[in-house]
Design an enzyme around this catalytic site. Structure first.
Site, PDB file in Angstrom:
ATOM      1  N   GLN A 182       0.814  -1.221   0.000  1.00  0.00           N
ATOM      2  CA  GLN A 182       0.000   0.000   0.000  1.00  0.00           C
ATOM      3  C   GLN A 182       0.850   1.274   0.000  1.00  0.00           C
ATOM      4  OE1 GLN A 182      -3.275   0.428  -0.312  1.00  0.00           O
ATOM      5  NE2 GLN A 182      -3.778  -1.746  -0.340  1.00  0.00           N
ATOM      6  N   SER A 202       3.254  -4.873  -5.030  1.00  0.00           N
ATOM      7  CA  SER A 202       2.336  -5.483  -5.986  1.00  0.00           C
ATOM      8  C   SER A 202       2.024  -4.514  -7.101  1.00  0.00           C
ATOM      9  CB  SER A 202       1.048  -5.884  -5.261  1.00  0.00           C
ATOM     10  OG  SER A 202       0.093  -6.314  -6.205  1.00  0.00           O
ATOM     11  N   GLY A 203       1.917  -5.030  -8.338  1.00  0.00           N
ATOM     12  CA  GLY A 203       1.680  -4.169  -9.490  1.00  0.00           C
ATOM     13  C   GLY A 203       0.291  -3.553  -9.542  1.00  0.00           C
ATOM     14  N   HIS A 204      -0.730  -4.355  -9.205  1.00  0.00           N
ATOM     15  CA  HIS A 204      -2.094  -3.863  -9.484  1.00  0.00           C
ATOM     16  C   HIS A 204      -2.567  -2.778  -8.523  1.00  0.00           C
ATOM     17  CE1 HIS A 204      -4.767  -6.001  -6.484  1.00  0.00           C
ATOM     18  NE2 HIS A 204      -3.696  -6.755  -6.364  1.00  0.00           N
ATOM     19  N   CYS A 327     -10.621  -8.667   0.385  1.00  0.00           N
ATOM     20  CA  CYS A 327     -10.463 -10.103   0.566  1.00  0.00           C
ATOM     21  C   CYS A 327     -11.498 -10.641   1.535  1.00  0.00           C
ATOM     22  CB  CYS A 327      -9.079 -10.439   1.107  1.00  0.00           C
ATOM     23  SG  CYS A 327      -7.797  -9.462   0.371  1.00  0.00           S
TER      24      CYS A 327
HETATM   25  C1  PLP Z   1      -3.253  -5.961  -1.909  1.00  0.00           C
HETATM   26  C2  PLP Z   1      -2.340  -6.265  -0.780  1.00  0.00           C
HETATM   27  C3  PLP Z   1      -1.600  -7.453  -0.734  1.00  0.00           C
HETATM   28  C4  PLP Z   1      -1.776  -8.533  -1.764  1.00  0.00           C
HETATM   29  O1  PLP Z   1      -1.279  -8.184  -3.006  1.00  0.00           O
HETATM   30  P1  PLP Z   1      -1.741  -9.081  -4.281  1.00  0.00           P
HETATM   31  O2  PLP Z   1      -0.889  -8.625  -5.385  1.00  0.00           O
HETATM   32  O3  PLP Z   1      -3.193  -8.767  -4.474  1.00  0.00           O
HETATM   33  O4  PLP Z   1      -1.513 -10.491  -3.891  1.00  0.00           O
HETATM   34  C5  PLP Z   1      -0.737  -7.656   0.300  1.00  0.00           C
HETATM   35  N1  PLP Z   1      -0.583  -6.736   1.265  1.00  0.00           N
HETATM   36  C6  PLP Z   1      -1.259  -5.577   1.261  1.00  0.00           C
HETATM   37  C7  PLP Z   1      -1.020  -4.587   2.332  1.00  0.00           C
HETATM   38  C8  PLP Z   1      -2.162  -5.302   0.248  1.00  0.00           C
HETATM   39  O5  PLP Z   1      -2.852  -4.160   0.257  1.00  0.00           O
END
Ligand code: PLP
Length: 396
Positions: A182, A202-204, A327
C-alpha cells in the site's frame, strides 16, 4: 445533483494506466520472445526484463540484483516469511514477530508456520492504528528469526514508524521485512537508507496489471528457491517470465514514484474535506491516525448502520467504496483491523473505506458529501440498532 461515477477504491486495485498498457503491448505480439532464448527476439525480452528490474530498484533505492519478480504481493509476502523461517530454523531460530493488523498474506502465513513449530508474537496496535517500536524491541528474543511489519495498513492507511523498527531490528541482529504493497507510490521509500532487509510490492495497486509483484531482498540474504525449475530470477523463481507484466510493473513504479509529494499535495486536502464532511454526521469516527496516514485513505465508522448496506447504496449512486479489505468482503466477520483498534463489533460493522487518487475531483468530493448524509439518514431511519441507540438502550 447529477449522478457521477467515482472510483474510490484504489486500495483494492487500480486501473492499468495508458502509459503502462502501451509499454506492455509490444511484448504480446511483436516481442514475444522467451527471455532465455539466444536469438535477438529472446535477447530483447531479456533486456526488457532487466530494464524493468532497474526501474523497480531505482524506485526503492535498491540495486537491480536485489529485485525478484513474483506473481503478486501475496507471493512476495509468502516467500519472504516462509523463506526466512526456513533458513533461520536451521540456526535454531523459530520465533517471528508481526502485528495483529497485517494483511492476510502475512497473517495466514504466520498461522501456517505456527502449525509447523514456529512461535509468533502478534504486536498490538494503538487505538490510532500505530505500532509502538518499543513493543517490538521488548518482543525480540534470542531465537527471533524475523520481524515483519507492514509499511502502511490497507484498511485504515496508517503509516508505521518503519525507520525506527528497522533500526531496532538491526541493533538486535534480526531480519526485517515490510509489506509495502500500500505504501509504494504514495510514500517515499529508500530501502538501503531505511535499513529494510526485504520488501514486498504489488503491481495492481499502482496501475500495473493484476498478477505481477516483486520482492526486494537485500544482498547477502539468501532465501531458499521459491519455484524449482529453470534458471529464471537467478534460479530462485523458475518459470518463463511474464514479460509484458514485468515491463508494465517497471513503467508503473517509475510513474508512481515520480511525483509523490505533488500527488499528495493534491489528494490530501480533498481527502481531508471528505473526512471533515462525513464526521459532521453524529456518531461517526475516523479510524486510524489523521496525519500518519496515506494521502488518499479515509476509513470512517458510522454507528447505527450496516457497512454492506451503505456500500450497496453508494454503488447505486455510482460510488465505488469498500468496507475495508476486499479479501474479506462477503464475510460477516468484522474486519480484524478495525477490531484491533478496539472498536466494538457493531461499530466496526458500520465502516467504510474510501481510497482516492488525483482523478477524484473537487466536484466529485462535493457529490460524495451530498450523497452520503442522505444514505446514512435513510439507513438509520430503518435501523433497529439506531432506534435502540437513540433510546439510550444497550446494543451490540
Ligand atoms: C493488496 C495487498 C496485498 C496482496 O497483493 P496481491 O498482489 O493482491 O496479492 C498484500 N498486502 C497488502 C497490504 C495489500 O494491500
Amino acid at each position: 445533483m447529477e449522478k457521477r461515477y467515482i472510483y474510490a477504491d484504489n486500495a483494492a486495485t487500480t486501473a492499468v494506466s495508458e502509459e503502462v498498457l502501451s509499454a506492455m503491448l509490444p511484448y504480446f505480439r511483436e516481442n514475444y520472445g522467451n527471455a532465455s532464448s539466444i536469438y535477438k527476439l529472446g535477447r530483447d525480452a531479456q533486456r526488457a526484463i532487466e530494464t524493468a528490474r532497474e526501474k523497480v530498484a531505482k524506485a526503492l533505492g535498491a540495486e537491480p540484483r536485489e529485485i525478484f519478480f513474483t506473481s503478486c504481493g501475496s507471493e512476495s509476502d509468502n516467500w519472504a516469511v516462509k523463506g526466512t523461517a526456513e533458513i533461520m530454523a536451521k540456526k535454531g531460530k523459530k520465533h517471528i514477530i508481526t502485528s495483529v493488523f497485517e494483511h492476510h498474506a502475512i497473517l495466514h502465513t504466520t498461522e501456517y508456520l505456527e502449525k509447523h513449530g514456529f512461535e509468533v508474537t502478534y504486536i498490538p496496535v494503538s487505538d490510532k492504528g500505530l505500532i509502538d517500536p518499543q513493543d517490538i524491541k521488548n518482543a525480540i528474543r534470542e531465537d527471533t528469526a524475523l520481524v515483519t511489519i507492514m509499511f502502511a495498513n490497507n484498511e485504515i492507511g496508517t503509516i508505521q514508524p518503519i525507520d525506527e523498527i528497522a533500526a531496532i531490528c538491526h541493533e538486535k541482529g534480526v531480519l526485517f521485512h515490510t509489506d509495502a504493497v500500500q505504501a509504494v507510490g504514495h510514500v517515499e521509500i529508500d530501502v538501503h537508507k531505511q535499513g529494510i532487509d526485504m520488501l514486498s510490492l504489488s503491481g495492481h495497486k499502482i496501475h500495473a496489471q493484476k498478477g505481477i509483484g516483486a520482492l526486494y531482498v537485500r544482498k547477502g540474504i539468501v532465501l531458499p528457491n521459491l519455484i524449482h525449475g529453470g534458471g529464471q530470477e537467478r534460479g530462485k523463481r523458475a518459470g518463463t517470465e511474464n514479460v509484458p507484466a514485468i515491463v508494465g510493473l517497471g513503467v508503473a513504479i517509475e510513474a508512481a514514484t515520480r511525483n509523490i509529494a505533488e500527488k499528495a499535495a493534491v489528494i490530501t486536502p480533498r481527502r481531508n474535506r471528505l473526512i471533515d464532511g462525513i464526521l459532521k454526521l453524529p456518531y461517526t469516527r475516523l479510524n486510524g491516525d489523521r496525519d500518519k496516514r496515506l494521502p488518499g485513505n479515509l476509513n470512517i465508522s458510522i454507528e447505527g448502520i450496516e457497512g454492506e448496506s451503505l456500500l450497496l447504496m453508494l454503488d447505486m449512486n455510482g460510488i465505488c467504496a469498500s468496507s475495508g479489505s476486499a479479501c474479506t468482503s462477503g464475510s460477516l466477520d468484522p474486519s480484524h483491523v478495525l477490531l484491533s483498534l478496539g472498536l466494538k463489533h457493531a461499530v466496526a460493522h458500520g465502516s467504510m473505506r474510501l481510497s482516492i487518487e488525483e482523478d477524484v475531483t473537487d466536484e466529485d468530493i462535493d457529490y460524495i458529501l451530498e450523497v452520503i448524509p442522505k444514505i446514512v439518514e435513510r439507513l438509520r431511519s430503518m435501523s433497529p440498532v439506531w432506534e435502540r441507540m437513540m433510546k439510550g438502550e444497550d446494543y451490540e
